[in-house]
Scaffold this motif. Structure first.
Motif, PDB file in Angstrom:
ATOM      1  N   SER A  39      62.688  90.926 -26.065  1.00 53.73           N
ATOM      2  CA  SER A  39      62.874  89.542 -26.507  1.00 53.73           C
ATOM      3  C   SER A  39      61.836  89.104 -27.527  1.00 53.73           C
ATOM      4  CB  SER A  39      62.809  88.588 -25.313  1.00 53.73           C
ATOM      5  OG  SER A  39      63.854  88.848 -24.401  1.00 53.73           O
ATOM      6  N   ALA A  40      62.305  88.400 -28.552  1.00 49.05           N
ATOM      7  CA  ALA A  40      61.394  87.696 -29.447  1.00 49.05           C
ATOM      8  C   ALA A  40      60.884  86.461 -28.720  1.00 49.05           C
ATOM      9  CB  ALA A  40      62.109  87.294 -30.719  1.00 49.05           C
ATOM     10  N   MET A  41      59.594  86.223 -28.840  1.00 47.58           N
ATOM     11  CA  MET A  41      58.977  85.096 -28.152  1.00 47.58           C
ATOM     12  C   MET A  41      58.183  84.269 -29.162  1.00 47.58           C
ATOM     13  SD  MET A  41      59.828  85.505 -24.943  1.00 47.58           S
ATOM     14  CE  MET A  41      58.735  84.314 -24.192  1.00 47.58           C
ATOM     15  N   ASP A  42      58.194  82.970 -28.954  1.00 48.47           N
ATOM     16  CA  ASP A  42      57.489  82.056 -29.850  1.00 48.47           C
ATOM     17  C   ASP A  42      56.465  81.223 -29.088  1.00 48.47           C
ATOM     18  OD1 ASP A  42      60.729  81.412 -31.071  1.00 48.47           O
ATOM     19  OD2 ASP A  42      59.223  82.620 -32.108  1.00 48.47           O
ATOM     20  N   TRP A  43      55.458  80.814 -29.806  1.00 44.48           N
ATOM     21  CA  TRP A  43      54.568  79.725 -29.366  1.00 44.48           C
ATOM     22  C   TRP A  43      54.821  78.543 -30.291  1.00 44.48           C
ATOM     23  CZ3 TRP A  43      51.891  79.475 -24.976  1.00 44.48           C
ATOM     24  CH2 TRP A  43      51.517  80.657 -24.337  1.00 44.48           C
ATOM     25  N   VAL A  44      54.985  77.370 -29.719  1.00 39.31           N
ATOM     26  CA  VAL A  44      55.114  76.139 -30.475  1.00 39.31           C
ATOM     27  C   VAL A  44      54.162  75.122 -29.861  1.00 39.31           C
ATOM     28  CG1 VAL A  44      57.516  76.587 -31.111  1.00 39.31           C
ATOM     29  CG2 VAL A  44      57.024  75.271 -29.042  1.00 39.31           C
ATOM     30  N   ARG A  45      53.889  74.045 -30.585  1.00 41.54           N
ATOM     31  CA  ARG A  45      52.998  73.027 -30.042  1.00 41.54           C
ATOM     32  C   ARG A  45      53.466  71.634 -30.425  1.00 41.54           C
ATOM     33  NH1 ARG A  45      47.518  74.287 -33.631  1.00 41.54           N
ATOM     34  NH2 ARG A  45      48.370  73.677 -35.667  1.00 41.54           N
ATOM     35  N   LEU A  46      53.097  70.688 -29.588  1.00 38.81           N
ATOM     36  CA  LEU A  46      53.462  69.293 -29.793  1.00 38.81           C
ATOM     37  C   LEU A  46      52.203  68.455 -29.705  1.00 38.81           C
ATOM     38  CD1 LEU A  46      55.788  67.306 -30.204  1.00 38.81           C
ATOM     39  CD2 LEU A  46      55.937  67.097 -27.710  1.00 38.81           C
ATOM     40  N   ALA A  47      51.814  67.922 -30.857  1.00 39.46           N
ATOM     41  CA  ALA A  47      50.618  67.089 -30.914  1.00 39.46           C
ATOM     42  C   ALA A  47      51.020  65.620 -30.797  1.00 39.46           C
ATOM     43  CB  ALA A  47      49.880  67.332 -32.226  1.00 39.46           C
ATOM     44  N   PRO A  48      50.108  64.778 -30.316  1.00 40.53           N
ATOM     45  CA  PRO A  48      50.424  63.348 -30.178  1.00 40.53           C
ATOM     46  C   PRO A  48      50.879  62.753 -31.504  1.00 40.53           C
ATOM     47  CG  PRO A  48      48.367  63.872 -29.077  1.00 40.53           C
ATOM     48  CD  PRO A  48      48.759  65.105 -29.833  1.00 40.53           C
ATOM     49  N   GLN A  65      56.922  74.507 -19.318  1.00 42.07           N
ATOM     50  CA  GLN A  65      56.440  73.140 -19.117  1.00 42.07           C
ATOM     51  C   GLN A  65      55.261  72.807 -20.024  1.00 42.07           C
ATOM     52  OE1 GLN A  65      55.420  75.668 -17.325  1.00 42.07           O
ATOM     53  NE2 GLN A  65      53.211  75.326 -17.201  1.00 42.07           N
ATOM     54  N   GLY A  66      54.681  73.815 -20.614  1.00 36.36           N
ATOM     55  CA  GLY A  66      53.579  73.602 -21.542  1.00 36.36           C
ATOM     56  C   GLY A  66      52.217  73.630 -20.881  1.00 36.36           C
ATOM     57  N   THR A  67      51.206  73.842 -21.698  1.00 38.15           N
ATOM     58  CA  THR A  67      49.819  73.792 -21.252  1.00 38.15           C
ATOM     59  C   THR A  67      49.021  73.015 -22.293  1.00 38.15           C
ATOM     60  OG1 THR A  67      47.958  75.111 -20.421  1.00 38.15           O
ATOM     61  CG2 THR A  67      49.182  76.032 -22.278  1.00 38.15           C
ATOM     62  N   GLN A  68      48.188  72.095 -21.829  1.00 34.99           N
ATOM     63  CA  GLN A  68      47.488  71.176 -22.725  1.00 34.99           C
ATOM     64  C   GLN A  68      46.208  71.817 -23.254  1.00 34.99           C
ATOM     65  OE1 GLN A  68      48.383  68.094 -23.876  1.00 34.99           O
ATOM     66  NE2 GLN A  68      46.530  68.134 -25.134  1.00 34.99           N
ATOM     67  N   LEU A  99      43.243  81.750 -28.918  1.00 32.25           N
ATOM     68  CA  LEU A  99      42.888  80.678 -29.843  1.00 32.25           C
ATOM     69  C   LEU A  99      41.385  80.716 -30.091  1.00 32.25           C
ATOM     70  CD1 LEU A  99      45.508  79.775 -28.209  1.00 32.25           C
ATOM     71  CD2 LEU A  99      44.833  77.450 -28.717  1.00 32.25           C
ATOM     72  N   ASN A 100      40.983  81.027 -31.296  1.00 28.29           N
ATOM     73  CA  ASN A 100      39.574  81.068 -31.671  1.00 28.29           C
ATOM     74  C   ASN A 100      39.289  80.022 -32.746  1.00 28.29           C
ATOM     75  OD1 ASN A 100      39.136  83.270 -29.938  1.00 28.29           O
ATOM     76  ND2 ASN A 100      39.561  84.743 -31.571  1.00 28.29           N
ATOM     77  N   SER A 101      38.022  79.701 -32.907  1.00 30.78           N
ATOM     78  CA  SER A 101      37.590  78.737 -33.943  1.00 30.78           C
ATOM     79  C   SER A 101      38.441  77.472 -33.893  1.00 30.78           C
ATOM     80  CB  SER A 101      37.694  79.387 -35.331  1.00 30.78           C
ATOM     81  OG  SER A 101      36.913  80.551 -35.400  1.00 30.78           O
ATOM     82  N   LEU A 102      38.580  76.946 -32.700  1.00 33.07           N
ATOM     83  CA  LEU A 102      39.464  75.798 -32.507  1.00 33.07           C
ATOM     84  C   LEU A 102      38.969  74.566 -33.258  1.00 33.07           C
ATOM     85  CD1 LEU A 102      40.390  76.409 -28.798  1.00 33.07           C
ATOM     86  CD2 LEU A 102      42.037  76.002 -30.637  1.00 33.07           C
ATOM     87  N   LYS A 103      39.931  73.817 -33.758  1.00 33.89           N
ATOM     88  CA  LYS A 103      39.665  72.587 -34.495  1.00 33.89           C
ATOM     89  C   LYS A 103      40.280  71.410 -33.729  1.00 33.89           C
ATOM     90  CE  LYS A 103      40.117  75.097 -38.878  1.00 33.89           C
ATOM     91  NZ  LYS A 103      40.814  75.144 -40.188  1.00 33.89           N
ATOM     92  N   ILE A 104      39.782  70.231 -34.027  1.00 37.43           N
ATOM     93  CA  ILE A 104      40.295  69.033 -33.368  1.00 37.43           C
ATOM     94  C   ILE A 104      41.798  68.911 -33.577  1.00 37.43           C
ATOM     95  CG2 ILE A 104      40.269  66.521 -33.417  1.00 37.43           C
ATOM     96  CD1 ILE A 104      37.235  66.707 -33.875  1.00 37.43           C
ATOM     97  N   GLU A 105      42.259  69.307 -34.758  1.00 39.02           N
ATOM     98  CA  GLU A 105      43.686  69.188 -35.061  1.00 39.02           C
ATOM     99  C   GLU A 105      44.553  70.207 -34.331  1.00 39.02           C
ATOM    100  OE1 GLU A 105      41.157  69.443 -37.247  1.00 39.02           O
ATOM    101  OE2 GLU A 105      41.720  70.723 -38.969  1.00 39.02           O
ATOM    102  N   ASP A 106      43.932  71.109 -33.585  1.00 36.72           N
ATOM    103  CA  ASP A 106      44.702  72.036 -32.740  1.00 36.72           C
ATOM    104  C   ASP A 106      45.066  71.400 -31.397  1.00 36.72           C
ATOM    105  OD1 ASP A 106      42.547  74.637 -33.899  1.00 36.72           O
ATOM    106  OD2 ASP A 106      44.631  74.279 -34.523  1.00 36.72           O
ATOM    107  N   THR A 107      44.543  70.215 -31.139  1.00 38.06           N
ATOM    108  CA  THR A 107      44.871  69.523 -29.893  1.00 38.06           C
ATOM    109  C   THR A 107      46.375  69.292 -29.796  1.00 38.06           C
ATOM    110  OG1 THR A 107      42.728  68.428 -29.747  1.00 38.06           O
ATOM    111  CG2 THR A 107      44.563  67.379 -28.595  1.00 38.06           C
ATOM    112  N   ALA A 108      46.955  69.767 -28.716  1.00 38.17           N
ATOM    113  CA  ALA A 108      48.411  69.674 -28.541  1.00 38.17           C
ATOM    114  C   ALA A 108      48.785  70.258 -27.187  1.00 38.17           C
ATOM    115  CB  ALA A 108      49.137  70.432 -29.642  1.00 38.17           C
TER     116      ALA A 108
END
Length: 111
Positions: free
Chosen positions: A32-41, A103-106, A82-91
């Motif tokens: 299976s192809a698998m994806d990561w997606v994110r939802l920021a505020p 269900q996602g992980t914050q 996830l390395n060198s995380l930035k504030i804009e990676d918050t999601a």
């Protein structure tokens, strides 16, 4: 029935690292192809990365060189380092198979 369970999120300072996991069941994970997606505020769902069954991987430009997707087919598990995380990676980060997602992980990046 496809089931996806993410884990590994948390609160981290800018520049920090996390490893997200997604355990799949109810389908043939290894093919299976698998994806990561994110939802920021306040933003729409954003594609982050794809892992193909062939081993090929793809990333959105904003995370290239910082995030690494991998998979352990024996454990039916997808990872996102996830390395060198930035504030804009918050999601909230989700793994996806087709139209199914967990269900996602914050992930919160804050000083």
């Amino acid at each position: 029935e496809v089931q996806l369970v993410e884990s590994g999120g948390g609160l981290v300072q800018p520049g920090g690292s996390l490893r997200l996991s997604c355990r799949g069941s109810g389908f043939r994970f290894s093919s299976s192809a698998m994806d990561w997606v994110r939802l920021a505020p306040g933003k729409g769902l954003e594609w982050v990365s794809t892992s193909l069954a062939s081993g090929s991987t793809y990333y959105t430009d904003s995370v290239k060189g910082r995030f690494t997707v991998s998979r352990d087919n024996a454990k039916n598990t997808l990872y996102l380092q996830l390395n060198s995380l930035k504030i804009e990676d918050t999601a909230t980060y989700y793994c996806k198979k087709g139209d199914s997602r967990g269900q996602g992980t914050q992930v919160t990046v804050s000083s």
